[in-house]
Design a protein around this motif. Structure first.
Motif, PDB file in Angstrom:
ATOM      1  N   MET A   1     -42.321 -45.696  63.731  1.00  0.00           N
ATOM      2  CA  MET A   1     -42.465 -45.727  62.275  1.00  0.00           C
ATOM      3  C   MET A   1     -42.757 -44.314  61.770  1.00  0.00           C
ATOM      4  O   MET A   1     -43.568 -43.589  62.341  1.00  0.00           O
ATOM      5  CB  MET A   1     -43.597 -46.679  61.878  1.00  0.00           C
ATOM      6  N   ASP A   2     -42.086 -43.910  60.711  1.00  0.00           N
ATOM      7  CA  ASP A   2     -42.180 -42.563  60.163  1.00  0.00           C
ATOM      8  C   ASP A   2     -43.510 -42.401  59.411  1.00  0.00           C
ATOM      9  O   ASP A   2     -43.778 -43.093  58.425  1.00  0.00           O
ATOM     10  CB  ASP A   2     -41.003 -42.337  59.209  1.00  0.00           C
TER      11      ASP A   2
ATOM     12  N   LYS B   1     -37.061 -42.720  51.550  1.00  0.00           N
ATOM     13  CA  LYS B   1     -38.022 -42.997  52.620  1.00  0.00           C
ATOM     14  C   LYS B   1     -38.574 -44.417  52.522  1.00  0.00           C
ATOM     15  O   LYS B   1     -38.740 -45.106  53.539  1.00  0.00           O
ATOM     16  CB  LYS B   1     -39.174 -41.990  52.565  1.00  0.00           C
TER      17      LYS B   1
ATOM     18  N   GLN C   1     -35.969 -46.823  53.546  1.00  0.00           N
ATOM     19  CA  GLN C   1     -35.872 -46.768  55.018  1.00  0.00           C
ATOM     20  C   GLN C   1     -36.977 -47.611  55.656  1.00  0.00           C
ATOM     21  O   GLN C   1     -36.737 -48.347  56.620  1.00  0.00           O
ATOM     22  CB  GLN C   1     -35.999 -45.311  55.466  1.00  0.00           C
ATOM     23  N   LEU C   2     -38.168 -47.520  55.096  1.00  0.00           N
ATOM     24  CA  LEU C   2     -39.299 -48.286  55.602  1.00  0.00           C
ATOM     25  C   LEU C   2     -39.072 -49.783  55.412  1.00  0.00           C
ATOM     26  O   LEU C   2     -39.361 -50.591  56.309  1.00  0.00           O
ATOM     27  CB  LEU C   2     -40.580 -47.844  54.889  1.00  0.00           C
ATOM     28  N   GLU C   3     -38.553 -50.171  54.267  1.00  0.00           N
ATOM     29  CA  GLU C   3     -38.289 -51.583  53.987  1.00  0.00           C
ATOM     30  C   GLU C   3     -37.199 -52.126  54.924  1.00  0.00           C
ATOM     31  O   GLU C   3     -37.288 -53.265  55.399  1.00  0.00           O
ATOM     32  CB  GLU C   3     -37.873 -51.760  52.531  1.00  0.00           C
ATOM     33  N   THR C   4     -36.209 -51.279  55.188  1.00  0.00           N
ATOM     34  CA  THR C   4     -35.143 -51.695  56.108  1.00  0.00           C
ATOM     35  C   THR C   4     -35.695 -51.874  57.516  1.00  0.00           C
ATOM     36  O   THR C   4     -35.380 -52.848  58.216  1.00  0.00           O
ATOM     37  CB  THR C   4     -34.013 -50.646  56.115  1.00  0.00           C
ATOM     38  N   GLU C   5     -36.535 -50.940  57.956  1.00  0.00           N
ATOM     39  CA  GLU C   5     -37.124 -51.007  59.293  1.00  0.00           C
ATOM     40  C   GLU C   5     -38.006 -52.244  59.463  1.00  0.00           C
ATOM     41  O   GLU C   5     -37.981 -52.905  60.502  1.00  0.00           O
ATOM     42  CB  GLU C   5     -37.944 -49.743  59.560  1.00  0.00           C
ATOM     43  N   LEU C   6     -38.760 -52.577  58.411  1.00  0.00           N
ATOM     44  CA  LEU C   6     -39.682 -53.713  58.482  1.00  0.00           C
ATOM     45  C   LEU C   6     -39.029 -55.017  58.035  1.00  0.00           C
ATOM     46  O   LEU C   6     -39.646 -56.081  58.131  1.00  0.00           O
ATOM     47  CB  LEU C   6     -40.917 -53.435  57.613  1.00  0.00           C
ATOM     48  N   GLN C   7     -37.803 -54.900  57.526  1.00  0.00           N
ATOM     49  CA  GLN C   7     -37.031 -56.071  57.072  1.00  0.00           C
ATOM     50  C   GLN C   7     -37.805 -56.889  56.036  1.00  0.00           C
ATOM     51  O   GLN C   7     -37.925 -58.114  56.122  1.00  0.00           O
ATOM     52  CB  GLN C   7     -36.635 -56.947  58.268  1.00  0.00           C
TER      53      GLN C   7
END
Length: 293
Positions: free
Chosen positions: A1-2, A35, A38-44
């Protein structure tokens, strides 16, 4: 996670707007937007509701914010551990009830400052509830509060037991019954003060409804107004002792079940203890032993 994405996320959550967060962090708004997406995509999941007034957290966003605070607190703790050379130095923020700060702490704080001049010691006063939350939220390294305190994340050490007394102006006659307080104004600190809670518990137990309750922000304000005859208050005997001797106040004993309260020093038990805090607690323990003996 960034980590940078988490930093952007927290800023938007706190400010309620991507544009405000971008300005605060001195980044382009498009960078923050990318960003967070990107975070929402990573956490779905969706972290923010977007509307014309800015943004607000979704339920999942609120959960992430609580973890984000923990993550950054851990980063701060790692930095503190790495920079702590076992020589007390740097910031040490202590909270306290105003009454304790006024009577019990000047000698202790002065002694600590003399022995550990490299420590940037600061004191913040407030009611017990505020101080406890300050420790839990990592805003305070430790705090003097009124007991009892029970919380799984806190460790406490008893500092001293205070005796609470009812104080009135010097012209007030000795109390024959608590019912006499029915028509008197009660002078207290704001909500969250343990002495206020104990006062209200006592008078409610006795079935007394005060005519009026006035809130004050300072100890001097309460003592000055009591001595002027504006109302009555419940304060530690150690706080009013000087004023009683000078004839400005009269103190009245109250039942033991309401008149005894322990002052505790609380700190987090899941946080790295800096050498500054460790030495402060050690000095506190020694001072307590001197008071008891």
């Amino acid at each position: 996670m960034d980590i940078q994405a988490l930093k952007f996320f927290r800023a938007v959550a706190e400010l309620g707007s991507i544009s405000k967060a971008a300005k605060e962090l001195n980044y382009a708004q498009s960078n923050l937007t990318a960003k967070i997406q990107q975070l929402e995509t990573e956490l779905q999941t969706t972290l923010f509701y977007r509307h014309n007034r800015g943004t607000s957290l979704t339920d999942k966003g609120k959960v992430l914010l609580s973890y984000t605070d923990e993550i950054f607190n851990l980063f701060d703790e790692v930095r503190n551990v790495m920079s702590d050379e076992q020589t007390p130095k740097g910031p040490l923020v202590i909270g306290s009830m105003e009454t304790t700060a006024a009577i019990r702490l000047p000698v202790l704080l002065s002694k600590f400052h003399r022995e550990y001049a490299a420590v940037d010691l600061s004191l913040k006063t407030g009611p017990t509830e505020q101080n406890v939350q300050g420790v839990l939220q990592y805003e305070l390294d430790g705090a003097f509060v009124a007991g009892p305190i029970e919380h799984p994340d806190l460790t406490y050490k008893t500092f001293i037991e205070e005796e609470l007394v009812l104080v009135t102006d010097a012209l007030h006659q000795p109390l024959s019954t608590i019912k006499e307080l029915q028509k008197r104004t009660i002078l207290v600190f704001r909500n969250g003060c343990s002495y206020r809670a104990r006062f209200e518990e006592w008078i409610h137990h006795e079935g007394v409804m005060p005519e009026k309750i006035m809130e004050f922000g300072t100890l001097d304000g309460i003592i000055g107004c009591v001595s002027a005859g504006l109302g009555i208050s419940l304060l530690p005997r150690s706080v009013v002792e000087k004023h009683v001797k000078e004839g400005l106040l009269i103190q009245h004993s109250i039942p033991n079940q309401f008149g005894k309260v322990k002052t505790l020093f609380v700190y987090r038990n899941d946080k790295y203890m800096s050498s500054s805090l460790r030495e402060f607690i050690e000095m506190l323990s020694k001072e307590r032993e001197l008071v008891i003996s």
